[in-house]
Scaffold this motif. Sequence first.
Motif, short mmCIF file in Angstrom:
data_model
loop_
_atom_site.label_atom_id
_atom_site.label_comp_id
_atom_site.label_asym_id
_atom_site.label_seq_id
_atom_site.Cartn_x
_atom_site.Cartn_y
_atom_site.Cartn_z
N GLU A 69 9.42 -17.66 -3.51
CA GLU A 69 10.08 -16.78 -2.55
C GLU A 69 9.06 -17.42 -1.20
N GLU A 70 7.64 -17.83 -1.70
CA GLU A 70 6.72 -19.00 -0.35
C GLU A 70 7.70 -19.74 -0.08
N LEU A 71 8.18 -20.81 -0.32
CA LEU A 71 9.24 -21.78 -0.08
C LEU A 71 10.25 -21.31 0.95
N LYS A 72 9.66 -21.38 2.31
CA LYS A 72 10.99 -21.19 3.95
C LYS A 72 12.49 -22.16 3.18
N LYS A 73 13.09 -21.52 3.75
CA LYS A 73 15.00 -21.56 4.05
C LYS A 73 15.35 -20.95 4.71
N GLY A 74 15.47 -22.22 6.19
CA GLY A 74 15.96 -21.94 7.08
C GLY A 74 14.73 -21.14 7.95
N LEU A 75 14.99 -20.43 9.19
CA LEU A 75 14.22 -20.23 10.53
C LEU A 75 13.43 -18.44 9.70
N PHE A 76 14.81 -18.00 9.06
CA PHE A 76 13.72 -16.56 8.10
C PHE A 76 13.95 -16.62 7.48
N GLY A 77 14.39 -17.17 6.28
CA GLY A 77 14.86 -16.97 4.83
C GLY A 77 13.58 -17.90 3.86
N ASN A 78 13.76 -17.87 2.69
CA ASN A 78 12.92 -18.46 1.34
C ASN A 78 14.15 -18.62 0.19
N TRP A 79 13.57 -19.32 -0.51
CA TRP A 79 14.06 -19.72 -1.14
C TRP A 79 14.50 -18.97 -3.35
N ASP A 80 13.99 -17.47 -2.95
CA ASP A 80 13.53 -16.91 -4.53
C ASP A 80 14.96 -16.57 -4.05
N ASN A 81 15.72 -15.97 -5.52
CA ASN A 81 17.11 -15.66 -5.56
C ASN A 81 17.61 -16.64 -4.57
#
Length: 132
Positions: free
Chosen positions: A110-122
């Motif tokens: 959850e500490e790693l950004k995925k896109g503009l608003f998301g993260n990689w958790d789940n």
Amino acid sequence: MAATQTLLLLPLLLASAWAQCPAPADLKNADGSKICAQLYTDSSPYYAQCCGGSVLQVQPGDDVPYLTLAWINRVSSLVVAPRCELNVWSRLGKEGYTRKFNSGIVYRLEELKKGLFGNWDNSISAYYCKCA
């Protein structure tokens, strides 16, 4: 007196039961061969308690464009072995966002950004792992 000693030891026993991430160099099968990565369903606000829950062992060369229902979008922490690389995708069929993880521990996705608003958790739905 024995009851008091037991109560004092209880927090230590519980602490040892919490999950702790293995060192990347310790990722080995029972026969001593290398495991490319290990994925975990649980993380924690405390790094010493991450890498818990169910464990998925990823072998070198594993190419999984479609995770099973038990694992799709459930990975919260991971460990990648030395000289290995784990590539992940956010959608089935190796679609969506992608990220590469080199050797090391990711305690909380959850500490790693995925896109503009998301993260990689789940958010992992597919992966490919290779080792040199």
